[in-house]
Each structure stands twice: as C-alpha cells, then as structure tokens.
Design an enzyme around this catalytic site. Structure first.
Site, PDB file in Angstrom:
ATOM      1  N   TYR A  18       0.839  -1.221   0.000  1.00 62.14           N
ATOM      2  CA  TYR A  18       0.000   0.000   0.000  1.00 62.14           C
ATOM      3  C   TYR A  18       0.867   1.263   0.000  1.00 62.14           C
ATOM      4  CZ  TYR A  18      -4.041  -2.951   0.252  1.00 62.14           C
ATOM      5  OH  TYR A  18      -5.000  -3.892  -0.078  1.00 62.14           O
ATOM      6  N   ARG A  37       1.491   1.799  -3.607  1.00 61.71           N
ATOM      7  CA  ARG A  37       0.311   2.310  -4.330  1.00 61.71           C
ATOM      8  C   ARG A  37       0.068   3.782  -3.983  1.00 61.71           C
ATOM      9  NH1 ARG A  37      -4.630  -1.509  -3.790  1.00 61.71           N
ATOM     10  NH2 ARG A  37      -5.473  -0.071  -5.371  1.00 61.71           N
ATOM     11  N   ASP A  60      -8.332   5.277  -4.690  1.00 64.42           N
ATOM     12  CA  ASP A  60      -7.622   6.546  -4.908  1.00 64.42           C
ATOM     13  C   ASP A  60      -8.584   7.705  -4.649  1.00 64.42           C
ATOM     14  OD1 ASP A  60      -8.102   5.762  -8.340  1.00 64.42           O
ATOM     15  OD2 ASP A  60      -9.033   7.493  -7.362  1.00 64.42           O
ATOM     16  N   HIS A  88     -14.577   0.241  -1.201  1.00 59.64           N
ATOM     17  CA  HIS A  88     -13.439  -0.613  -0.811  1.00 59.64           C
ATOM     18  C   HIS A  88     -12.385   0.132  -0.009  1.00 59.64           C
ATOM     19  CE1 HIS A  88     -14.592  -3.405  -4.388  1.00 59.64           C
ATOM     20  NE2 HIS A  88     -15.433  -3.475  -3.382  1.00 59.64           N
ATOM     21  N   THR A  92     -15.046  -0.928 -14.803  1.00 59.49           N
ATOM     22  CA  THR A  92     -14.997  -2.039 -13.860  1.00 59.49           C
ATOM     23  C   THR A  92     -15.342  -3.331 -14.579  1.00 59.49           C
ATOM     24  OG1 THR A  92     -15.964  -3.053 -11.865  1.00 59.49           O
ATOM     25  CG2 THR A  92     -17.353  -1.490 -13.058  1.00 59.49           C
TER      26      THR A  92
HETATM   27  N1  APR Z   1     -11.209   3.491 -19.380  1.00 59.38           N
HETATM   28  C1  APR Z   1     -12.267   2.726 -18.959  1.00 59.38           C
HETATM   29  N2  APR Z   1     -12.163   1.436 -18.585  1.00 59.38           N
HETATM   30  C2  APR Z   1     -10.933   0.888 -18.651  1.00 59.38           C
HETATM   31  C3  APR Z   1      -9.782   1.593 -19.070  1.00 59.38           C
HETATM   32  C4  APR Z   1      -9.965   2.957 -19.446  1.00 59.38           C
HETATM   33  N3  APR Z   1      -8.932   3.723 -19.871  1.00 59.38           N
HETATM   34  N4  APR Z   1      -8.710   0.758 -19.017  1.00 59.38           N
HETATM   35  C5  APR Z   1      -9.185  -0.435 -18.560  1.00 59.38           C
HETATM   36  N5  APR Z   1     -10.511  -0.357 -18.354  1.00 59.38           N
HETATM   37  C6  APR Z   1     -11.427  -1.389 -17.863  1.00 59.38           C
HETATM   38  C7  APR Z   1     -11.014  -2.812 -18.145  1.00 59.38           C
HETATM   39  O1  APR Z   1     -11.431  -3.212 -19.441  1.00 59.38           O
HETATM   40  C8  APR Z   1     -11.769  -3.564 -17.043  1.00 59.38           C
HETATM   41  O2  APR Z   1     -13.085  -3.870 -17.451  1.00 59.38           O
HETATM   42  O3  APR Z   1     -11.452  -1.294 -16.454  1.00 59.38           O
HETATM   43  C9  APR Z   1     -11.819  -2.554 -15.896  1.00 59.38           C
HETATM   44  C10 APR Z   1     -10.854  -2.867 -14.782  1.00 59.38           C
HETATM   45  O4  APR Z   1     -11.264  -4.078 -14.190  1.00 59.38           O
HETATM   46  P1  APR Z   1     -10.494  -4.578 -12.877  1.00 59.38           P
HETATM   47  O5  APR Z   1      -9.030  -4.462 -13.094  1.00 59.38           O
HETATM   48  O6  APR Z   1     -11.091  -5.896 -12.517  1.00 59.38           O
HETATM   49  O7  APR Z   1     -10.862  -3.487 -11.767  1.00 59.38           O
HETATM   50  P2  APR Z   1     -12.197  -3.381 -10.917  1.00 59.38           P
HETATM   51  O8  APR Z   1     -13.364  -3.878 -11.681  1.00 59.38           O
HETATM   52  O9  APR Z   1     -12.249  -1.994 -10.404  1.00 59.38           O
HETATM   53  O10 APR Z   1     -11.899  -4.378  -9.694  1.00 59.38           O
HETATM   54  C11 APR Z   1     -12.865  -4.415  -8.665  1.00 59.38           C
HETATM   55  O11 APR Z   1     -11.447  -5.905  -7.415  1.00 59.38           O
HETATM   56  O12 APR Z   1      -9.383  -6.486  -6.671  1.00 59.38           O
HETATM   57  C12 APR Z   1     -10.550  -5.861  -6.300  1.00 59.38           C
HETATM   58  O13 APR Z   1     -10.792  -4.243  -4.638  1.00 59.38           O
HETATM   59  C13 APR Z   1     -10.321  -4.430  -5.937  1.00 59.38           C
HETATM   60  O14 APR Z   1     -11.819  -2.575  -6.275  1.00 59.38           O
HETATM   61  C14 APR Z   1     -11.188  -3.672  -6.919  1.00 59.38           C
HETATM   62  C15 APR Z   1     -12.195  -4.712  -7.360  1.00 59.38           C
END
Ligand code: APR
Length: 231
Positions: free
Chosen positions: A53, A56, A89, A104, A173
């Site tokens: 952390y 990050r 963030d 989270h 997401t």
């Molecule tokens: N703009 C929009 N979306 C994007 C971009 C961008 N520039 N770049 C990547 N993405 C998309 C990806 O295609 C994907 O669908 O963002 C998403 C990221 O997915 P994850 O990495 O799984 O992140 P997230 O969904 O926020 O994860 C949820 O998982 O590990 C835990 O606590 C952690 O909050 C997190 C949770």
C-alpha cells in the site's frame, strides 16, 4: 434534477497512470491477492502488506485526475451525481466531485487494528505506514482498505442510491467483485444504464447501452447522449 448514480472501477483511473487489477500487467499479475489484500495475508506478513500500500500511495501521489474524472465532476452542474467507487484513490475528489462513496476504502487513510478502528488521514509528505506505527491506544495502524473477506460497510448506502437512480452509469470495472458488481440489480426496471469500457464486460443485464471507449472518450459521448436524449 435527474439523479445519476455512477459506479466506477479501476479503469476510471487507468488514464491517470494507475494500474488496474485484471488487465494485462495489472496489480493481480504482480502480487498474490491472498498476500496483500486479505486479513490472512495481513496476519501472515504485515510488512509485505504495508509495503504494497505504500507503493500504491506513491503511485497515487504522482497521478492526476484524467479527463474522465473531470467530465464526471462537471456533470454536477446539470445533474444530481452520486459516485459509488470501488477505487481507493482520491482522484474523484481531486477532480471536484462532491458525493463519493468508497466501497473498498481509501488509500490515503489508515486505521487502528484495535476494536475502535479509529481512522487517520495520511498526507503527501507522510504517506507511508510501517510496522510499529501505532494509534494513540497502542494498536498497529493498518490500511483503511476493505480486503477480500471483510465486510463492505457502505454497501447498504450504495444500494439505497442505486435504488432511486434515474440513470445508472458504470465506468471502468470488470464487474467481477461482489457486492459491488451486484449493485446493478438494484436499479429500477427500465432506467437507462450506460457502460463505458474499452473491453467487453460480462454483465447479466441486457438493456445496457455500451460505450466501448476509454473513460475520457466515453464520458464525452455520454455527455452528448445525456444532453440530447433520443426522443
Ligand atoms: N477506461 C475505462 N475502462 C478501462 C480503461 C480505461 N482507460 N482501461 C481499462 N478499463 C477497464 C477494463 O477493461 C476492465 O473492465 O477497467 C476494468 C478494470 O477491471 P479490474 O481491473 O477488474 O478493476 P475493478 O473492476 O475496479 O476491480 C474491482 O477488485 O481487486 C478488487 O478491490 C479491488 O476494487 C477492486 C475490485
């Protein structure tokens, strides 16, 4: 004013230079989730977790809100915008958004690992936490993050917001982590749902308008749609 609820994930901050979790090269390719984002990992090796952390936070301090964050903040002039973010963030805050729920947790906060769980803010010139850093009552300070397997205290408030939304927007997401990914199920039937993501995202609901773009570009298209909704 129309109520727009926006669920954001790591992709919202990708253009600010912050790693996502599940994209190629993402955080979960570099670290084992069970080591750095679970209570068991914390008990097994707290220093490894604190280092993760601290790293990050260092990345966050070098990041700035991107055009997507800024566009979202500007929408507050026309709509009642409520952000429910999975991101830890503070880029939505930095961009000027005023109603944000961090499902989270928050990277720039730490809390007592004791029963009181008192929360303390970190600052850019004091952003690291180390073993031996304790709260006034003598308990080790831990990241103010919801780890896998821990309760999500803000989820009820988030459900309440989705339940009264006139429009739901999902940005950046992968919709793989619950209960956040389940929020879509609390949207009133028939409201417009927009999803902004450059990749395909597997979402159970069909009536979604997908804007297959990055957050900054997708927000421009969303604003055009919102300003001139199809009759
Ligand atoms: N703009 C929009 N979306 C994007 C971009 C961008 N520039 N770049 C990547 N993405 C998309 C990806 O295609 C994907 O669908 O963002 C998403 C990221 O997915 P994850 O990495 O799984 O992140 P997230 O969904 O926020 O994860 C949820 O998982 O590990 C835990 O606590 C952690 O909050 C997190 C949770």
């Amino acid at each position: 004013m129309k109520k727009i609820v926006v669920l954001t994930g790591a992709g919202m901050s990708a253009e600010s230079g912050i790693n996502t979790f599940r994209d190629a090269g993402g955080l979960w390719e570099q670290h084992r989730v069970q080591d750095v984002a679970t209570p068991e990992g914390w008990h097994r090796n707290p220093q490894l977790v604190l280092d993760f952390y601290n790293e990050r936070r260092k990345q966050l301090l070098a990041a700035k809100p991107n055009a997507g964050h800024i566009a979202l903040a500007e929408l507050e002039k026309q709509y009642d915008i409520r952000i429910i973010t999975q991101n830890v963030d503070n880029l939505h805050e930095q961009a000027g958004s005023s109603h944000i729920i961090h499902l989270h947790g928050e990277l720039m906060k730490v809390r007592s690992s004791g029963p009181g769980e008192e929360v303390f803010k970190l600052t850019p010139d004091n952003y690291e936490t180390h073993l031996g850093d304790k709260c006034p009552k003598g308990y080790q300070l831990r990241p103010h993050i919801v780890w896998f397997g821990e309760a999500v205290p803000e989820i009820e408030q988030a459900i309440g917001l989705v339940n009264i939304a006139d429009i739901l927007v999902i940005i950046g997401t992968s919709m793989q982590v619950y209960p956040a990914a389940g929020l879509i199920n609390y949207a009133k039937p028939g409201i417009p749902i927009y999803l902004i993501d450059p990749q395909d995202v597997n979402v159970p609901t069909k009536n979604i308008l997908v804007i297959k773009k990055r957050a900054s570009e997708g927000m421009k298209e969303l604003k055009e749609i919102l300003d001139c909704p199809a009759t």
